[in-house]
Design a protein around this motif. Structure first.
Motif, mmCIF file in Angstrom:
data_model
loop_
_atom_site.group_PDB
_atom_site.id
_atom_site.type_symbol
_atom_site.label_atom_id
_atom_site.label_comp_id
_atom_site.label_asym_id
_atom_site.label_seq_id
_atom_site.Cartn_x
_atom_site.Cartn_y
_atom_site.Cartn_z
ATOM 1 N N TYR A 35 0.844 -1.186 0.000
ATOM 2 C CA TYR A 35 0.000 0.000 0.000
ATOM 3 C C TYR A 35 0.886 1.245 0.000
ATOM 4 N N GLN A 37 0.589 5.381 1.109
ATOM 5 C CA GLN A 37 -0.229 6.352 1.819
ATOM 6 C C GLN A 37 0.305 7.766 1.599
ATOM 7 N N LEU A 43 -4.863 5.842 1.579
ATOM 8 C CA LEU A 43 -4.214 4.525 1.568
ATOM 9 C C LEU A 43 -4.622 3.809 0.280
ATOM 10 N N PHE A 91 3.441 0.896 2.844
ATOM 11 C CA PHE A 91 3.177 -0.158 3.813
ATOM 12 C C PHE A 91 3.138 -1.508 3.112
#
Lengths: 114, 116
Positions: A35, A37, A43, A91
């Protein structure tokens, strides 16, 4: 278990350089997610793997981005060449993929491209 | 198309007030799960609660409670008697059977600011 491990935690690089982000999922988890962000876009799911195979990479912004999962315990997200607009927190998350189980997130890599 | 919508961008409250976060989702699956995650200022994403599509019973866990209503496709989350440590961004997420439970789709998040 140590959880999802990402490295590096912080990365500052110059525009045009190659950047490689690394992720070690939780052992036994069949799904791995990347991911991104940002303040503007929130996100975003970039890509996810099931049993090391990419299932959906529709979120990968452009050809400069690539992700690999050579084995069940390691994945990379590469940006080449990097641009300032790639600055974000990236992430990695993993999940066993069983009914209703949540995704477990790493601490994230804060990337700054100058 | 946005599958999970969190219309509230930011909510500010004074300590001890209750906070309710709204989440509206969209799915054609009959089997799915909904989640709430918390992202404190330190940046990590922490799982809080989940609810499956077959169980509309609302629950309370400590200071957290949630209200799941399939008729309105909503999964709202309430923090009772808020504390400064509750200051964070809260994300609602959806996992659908059609994606073999693998794909989690997140809303845009709601920033909660709790002041003393």
């Amino acid at each position: 278990d140590a959880g999802v491990i990402q490295s590096p935690r912080h990365e500052v690089t110059e525009m045009g350089q190659e950047v490689t982000l690394r992720c070690k999922p939780i052992s036994g988890h069949d799904y791995l997610f990347w991911y991104r962000q940002t303040m503007m876009r929130g996100l975003e799911l970039l890509i996810y793997f099931n049993n090391n195979v990419p299932i959906d990479d529709s979120g990968m912004p452009e050809d400069r981005f690539s992700a690999k999962m050579p084995n069940a315990s390691f994945s990379t997200l590469k940006i080449q060449p990097s641009e300032p607009r790639d600055s974000a927190v990236y992430f990695c998350a993993s999940s066993p993929g069983t009914l209703g189980t949540e995704a477990f997130f790493g601490q994230g890599t804060r990337l700054t491209v100058v | 198309a946005q599958k999970v919508t969190q219309a509230q961008t930011e909510i500010s409250v004074v300590e001890k007030e209750d906070v309710t976060l709204d989440c509206v989702y969209e799915t054609r699956d009959t089997t799915y799960y909904l989640f709430w995650y918390k992202q404190p200022p330190s940046g990590e994403l922490v799982f809080l609660i989940r609810r499956n599509s077959f169980d509309e019973q609302n629950e309370i866990s400590g200071r957290y409670s949630w209200n799941f209503q399939k008729s309105t496709s909503s999964f709202n989350f309430t923090i009772t008697a808020s504390q400064v440590v509750d200051s964070a961004v809260y994300f609602c997420a959806l996992s659908e059977a059609r994606n073999s439970w693998g794909k989690f789709q997140f809303g845009a998040g709601t920033q909660v600011v709790v002041t003393p």
